[in-house]
Design a protein around this motif. Structure first.
Motif, short mmCIF file in Angstrom:
data_model
loop_
_atom_site.label_atom_id
_atom_site.label_comp_id
_atom_site.label_asym_id
_atom_site.label_seq_id
_atom_site.Cartn_x
_atom_site.Cartn_y
_atom_site.Cartn_z
N SER A 61 45.54 28.23 39.62
CA SER A 61 45.99 26.98 40.46
C SER A 61 46.53 27.66 42.53
O SER A 61 46.17 29.20 41.65
N PRO A 62 46.13 27.05 42.82
CA PRO A 62 46.77 27.80 44.16
C PRO A 62 47.54 28.51 43.99
O PRO A 62 48.91 28.10 43.43
N VAL A 63 48.05 29.29 45.16
CA VAL A 63 49.18 29.97 45.32
C VAL A 63 50.32 29.09 45.67
O VAL A 63 49.63 28.60 46.38
N LYS A 64 51.76 28.78 44.47
CA LYS A 64 52.48 27.76 44.66
C LYS A 64 53.55 28.52 44.95
O LYS A 64 54.50 29.34 44.74
N GLY A 65 54.71 27.16 45.26
CA GLY A 65 56.24 27.15 45.26
C GLY A 65 56.88 27.75 46.13
O GLY A 65 56.03 29.00 47.03
N GLU A 66 58.00 28.47 46.01
CA GLU A 66 59.24 29.11 46.48
C GLU A 66 58.54 30.71 45.99
O GLU A 66 58.54 31.61 47.48
N PHE A 67 58.41 31.24 44.88
CA PHE A 67 57.77 32.28 45.20
C PHE A 67 56.39 33.17 45.75
O PHE A 67 56.22 34.03 45.68
N ARG A 68 55.99 31.36 45.58
CA ARG A 68 53.79 32.26 45.75
C ARG A 68 52.97 32.26 45.04
O ARG A 68 52.76 33.65 44.99
N THR A 69 53.88 31.97 43.46
CA THR A 69 52.87 32.93 42.45
C THR A 69 51.47 31.90 41.89
O THR A 69 51.60 30.75 43.20
N ARG A 70 50.82 32.31 41.13
CA ARG A 70 49.45 31.60 40.78
C ARG A 70 49.32 31.41 39.31
O ARG A 70 49.96 32.57 38.82
N ASP A 71 49.16 30.70 38.70
CA ASP A 71 49.10 30.63 37.23
C ASP A 71 47.51 31.46 37.21
O ASP A 71 46.87 30.93 37.55
N LEU A 72 47.45 31.95 35.99
CA LEU A 72 46.59 32.74 35.62
C LEU A 72 46.12 32.73 34.60
O LEU A 72 47.12 33.17 33.39
N GLU A 73 44.80 33.15 33.96
CA GLU A 73 44.85 32.92 32.30
C GLU A 73 43.94 34.16 32.42
O GLU A 73 42.61 34.73 32.89
N VAL A 74 44.20 34.53 30.62
CA VAL A 74 43.02 36.03 30.74
C VAL A 74 41.87 35.59 30.47
O VAL A 74 41.36 35.01 29.20
N ILE A 75 40.22 36.04 30.42
CA ILE A 75 39.84 36.01 30.17
C ILE A 75 38.60 36.82 29.82
O ILE A 75 37.48 36.72 29.07
N ALA A 76 39.02 37.84 29.20
CA ALA A 76 38.45 39.30 29.27
C ALA A 76 39.36 40.58 28.91
O ALA A 76 40.17 40.88 30.06
#
Ligand SMILES: C[S@@+](CC[C@H](N)C(=O)[O-])C[C@H]1O[C@@H](n2cnc3c(N)ncnc32)[C@H](O)[C@@H]1O
Length: 275
Positions: A61-76
């Motif tokens: 996801s883009p950097v978002k929301g009040e906390f400026r966080t992003r969604d991340l998934e482990v791929i390795a």
């Protein structure tokens, strides 16, 4: 990467693979849709290429929301989003999923630290895990660096980072909304105010002015700028906004920090504020 992925990705697919960030022992990639079926392959190749990497994350996801966080998934690699990162003789513990952190601003952090004069009081309105504040503490003789953030996770990491960098006598972490904190306890205290959150700097410019000493001081105003007039609209805004609050903003320096889209830049204006 090309060597590592030869034979597994087509030339076309390889062209779509963009730069990645390394934060401590985590690599962060941002894969386009077309490369998602190959995400695990790409993750493994990155780990093979950079032996010190224990986890590869894909930003979904883009950097978002009040906390400026992003969604991340482990791929390795290991299932984790927390790491320890070294910069400018400082150590930062960060959770890349719960807090904002960018290694790409390292040069800017050190640049600002070098501008701080001995004895200055600094207020950082959007301090995150304490990156700017701690680099300033380590590389200047500022007396106090008030460091505000509204994200409880960022605040917890900031406290940890203050402790491990041994700057607890000068960096003061504060959990809360910068506007409320300045109104309640930090008005008219600072020689210098940092605003490292371009999405909020226009709304919080009055807060930065209120945080400065009555005699004035310096504001580092972050913004976005577009070609052909990268700095003009930001400068017009601060000059007008300052005048409305019986202050005068003079430009000391304007810099492009990085490009974030075609012909668009993340910029900073160093402003001298006089009353
Ligand atoms: C782009 S990040 C920058 C963090 C840090 N300065 C850095 O560069 O690593 C902006 C930070 O502002 C915080 N923030 C957002 N709104 C805020 C507010 N109203 N008051 C204080 N902090 C806020 C977010 O939680 C986030 O950590």
């Amino acid at each position: 990467m090309r060597e590592a992925l030869k034979g597994q990705l087509s030339e076309d697919e390889l062209k779509q693979f963009r730069a990645f960030d390394i934060v401590g022992d985590i690599a962060v990639v941002k894969l386009p849709e077309a490369l998602l079926p190959k995400k695990n392959l790409i993750g493994q190749a990155l780990m093979k290429m950079q032996r010190n990497i224990r986890t590869v994350l894909n930003q979904t996801s883009p950097v978002k929301g009040e906390f400026r966080t992003r969604d991340l998934e482990v791929i390795a690699g290991e299932q984790k989003t927390e790491t320890t990162y070294h910069e400018a003789r400082c150590i930062f513990k960060v959770d890349l999923a719960k807090t904002y952190f960018s290694p790409r601003l390292a040069t800017e952090r050190l640049r600002e630290a070098k501008l701080v004069k001995p004895g200055e009081i600094v207020t950082n309105l959007f301090a995150g895990v304490g990156s700017y504040s701690i680099v300033i503490a380590k590389h200047s003789r500022a007396t106090t660096i008030y460091s505000i953030d509204i994200n409880p996770s960022a605040f917890d990491y900031m406290e940890t980072n203050i402790r491990i960098n041994r700057v607890g006598d000068r960096v003061v972490p504060i959990l809360g909304d910068a506007r409320e904190v300045v109104q309640k306890r930090l008005a008219r205290k600072a020689d210098r105010v940092l605003m490292p959150l371009p999405e909020l700097t226009h709304d919080f410019f009055d807060v930065a002015l209120a945080a400065l000493k009555p005699s004035g001081g310096v504001i580092h105003f972050y913004d976005f700028g577009e070609e052909p007039d990268v700095f003009g609209p930001s400068l017009d805004f601060v000059k007008t906004a300052a005048l409305k609050l019986k202050s005068k903003a003079e430009l000391l320096e304007a810099r492009k920090l990085r490009s974030y889209a075609t012909r668009c830049y993340h910029v900073v204006l160093d402003l001298l504020i006089k009353r």
